[in-house]
Design a protein around this motif. Structure first.
Motif, short mmCIF file in Angstrom:
data_model
loop_
_atom_site.label_atom_id
_atom_site.label_comp_id
_atom_site.label_asym_id
_atom_site.label_seq_id
_atom_site.Cartn_x
_atom_site.Cartn_y
_atom_site.Cartn_z
N VAL A 181 25.33 82.12 -11.81
CA VAL A 181 25.59 82.14 -13.24
C VAL A 181 27.09 82.27 -13.47
N ALA A 182 27.60 81.47 -14.41
CA ALA A 182 29.04 81.47 -14.67
C ALA A 182 29.41 82.56 -15.66
N HIS A 183 30.51 83.23 -15.40
CA HIS A 183 31.07 84.20 -16.32
C HIS A 183 32.56 83.92 -16.43
N ALA A 184 33.09 84.04 -17.63
CA ALA A 184 34.49 83.67 -17.87
C ALA A 184 35.45 84.48 -17.01
N GLN A 185 35.06 85.72 -16.69
CA GLN A 185 35.97 86.58 -15.97
C GLN A 185 35.82 86.48 -14.45
N ASN A 186 34.89 85.66 -13.99
CA ASN A 186 34.72 85.50 -12.55
C ASN A 186 35.87 84.70 -11.96
N ILE A 187 36.13 84.93 -10.67
CA ILE A 187 37.07 84.12 -9.91
C ILE A 187 36.23 83.18 -9.05
N LYS A 188 36.34 81.89 -9.27
CA LYS A 188 35.51 80.92 -8.56
C LYS A 188 36.09 80.59 -7.19
N MET A 189 35.19 80.47 -6.24
CA MET A 189 35.54 80.04 -4.87
C MET A 189 34.51 79.01 -4.44
N ALA A 190 34.96 77.81 -4.13
CA ALA A 190 34.05 76.77 -3.67
C ALA A 190 33.77 76.94 -2.18
#
Length: 374
Positions: free
Chosen positions: A24-33
């Motif tokens: 689930v996406a959250h604006a405050q998350n740091i994404k790592m592929a």
């Protein structure tokens, strides 16, 4: 557990809607592929990478994340295909993801690296070993947490020359970046050691009948075979050689070190030699990390699990140190050393590890492995 990704537009941009589960996406998350082969013949290596990265991220998130932000993993499939490498890279860039663990396979990594580097995406591959990924490229954003084939190849050649002492060697490969590269490295070092390399030849990956090359090996009197490539072809070479009465020992790189090789080769797999990263899971210093793997029923002793954990770890520690800024993270990686499950990690200017240990193992028909002595 990963939950279905709720932002359908981003899922579509990644080309993964309906095929993979994303968090689930959250604006405050740091994404790592996590760029892995989720489809194709070598998905097991993608599973190894995903297990390592997931374990590292779970541990960090459980401890509060990075300055209160959680790491959000985004799996991206490149099928271990060079043609899909740039496609996967563009998906990552379009999704505005600044950090990648992967690509898993050398061919896909080589094809994708210029895009990642030009777009300022920090890449740490735990498994792509081809020197061509970094050699002469002057990349700023590309790193690895595994050694190169020109470290792995000499280790294999030294063992063959000093321990096996064959009279006539054949070196085969799958005509791909990884397989041909490691095979050429082994061939060259065997020749330097005075070993007779009577045959250097490519086979077609994906074929199901290698009887022609096996006949050639028999006719040439070959008493040892090194194969550069992955486990599906090695399994067939082993099984079909046994069926055709070719009694010779085979050796390969870490790409053949997959439990699936047993189901392909059957009893003929017994005694197969291979180079692998040292079994870092046996190091008492890694006991807590090994426990975290086992608590989730994951295997920490495979070829890439702990190098993948280390790849995620160095990214996470760098983000903690300099902030969520890929350019600053890359700069930090270049000048910093890290204590990881695979040992002290530090890079040269090319993004290659300054040192890495490969060991020689013997594979067994029960799926186990042991250090080889001869």
């Amino acid at each position: 557990m990963l939950l279905p990704f709720r932002l359908h537009t981003v899922a579509a941009a990644l080309g993964l809607a309906g095929t993979m589960l994303l968090p689930v996406a959250h604006a405050q998350n740091i994404k790592m592929a996590v760029v892995i082969p989720a489809t194709g013949p070598v998905t097991q290596y993608g599973d190894m990478v995903k297990e390592g990265v997931t374990t590292a991220v779970e541990m960090v998130n459980a401890a509060g994340g990075i300055h209160g932000k959680k790491i959000e993993l985004v799996p991206v499939d490149d099928a271990c295909e060079p043609k899909q490498g740039p496609v996967a890279a563009n998906r990552v860039v379009n999704a505005k993801i600044g950090y990648v663990v992967g690509p898993t396979c050398s061919g896909a990594a080589i094809a994708a690296a210029p895009i990642y580097n030009n777009e300022g995406v920090v890449v740490v591959t735990p498994s792509a070993t081809s020197p061509a990924l970094t050699e002469g490229k002057n990349f700023q954003f590309i790193f690895r947490t595994i050694g190169r084939d020109d470290q792995q190849g000499p280790a294999a050649a030294k063992f063959i020359a000093e321990k096996v002492k064959p009279k006539k060697v054949a070196v085969l490969h799958d005509k791909q970046s990884y397989g041909q590269g490691i095979a050429a490295s082994v061939r060259d070092d065997l020749k330097k050691a005075g070993v007779n390399v009577a045959l250097f030849e490519g086979i077609n990956a994906g074929d199901n009948d290698y009887s022609a090359v096996i006949t050639k090996l028999k006719s040439a009197g070959i008493d040892f075979v090194y194969y550069g490539g992955y486990h599906p072809e090695m399994g067939l070479l082993l099984r079909q050689s046994a069926e055709q009465g070719l009694k010779t020992r085979f050796m390969g790189p870490e790409g053949v070190g997959n439990p699936e090789v047993n189901s392909i080769a059957g009893p003929a797999v017994e005694g197969m030699l291979l180079t692998l990263p040292a079994d870092f899971s046996a190091n008492p210093k890694n006991a807590a990390i090994v426990k975290a793997f086992k608590d989730k029923k994951r295997d920490p002793s495979g070829a890439f699990q702990l190098s993948s954990y280390a790849a995620a770890q160095v990214l996470i520690e760098s983000i903690k140190a300099v902030g969520d800024n890929p350019a600053k993270v890359a700069e930090h990686l270049h000048k910093t050393s890290f204590e990881t499950p695979v040992g002290t990690v530090a890079w040269d200017k090319k993004g290659d590890l300054k040192s890495f240990e490969f060991q020689i193992y013997q594979w067994h028909k029960d799926g186990g492995k042991s250090l080889a002595t001869k």
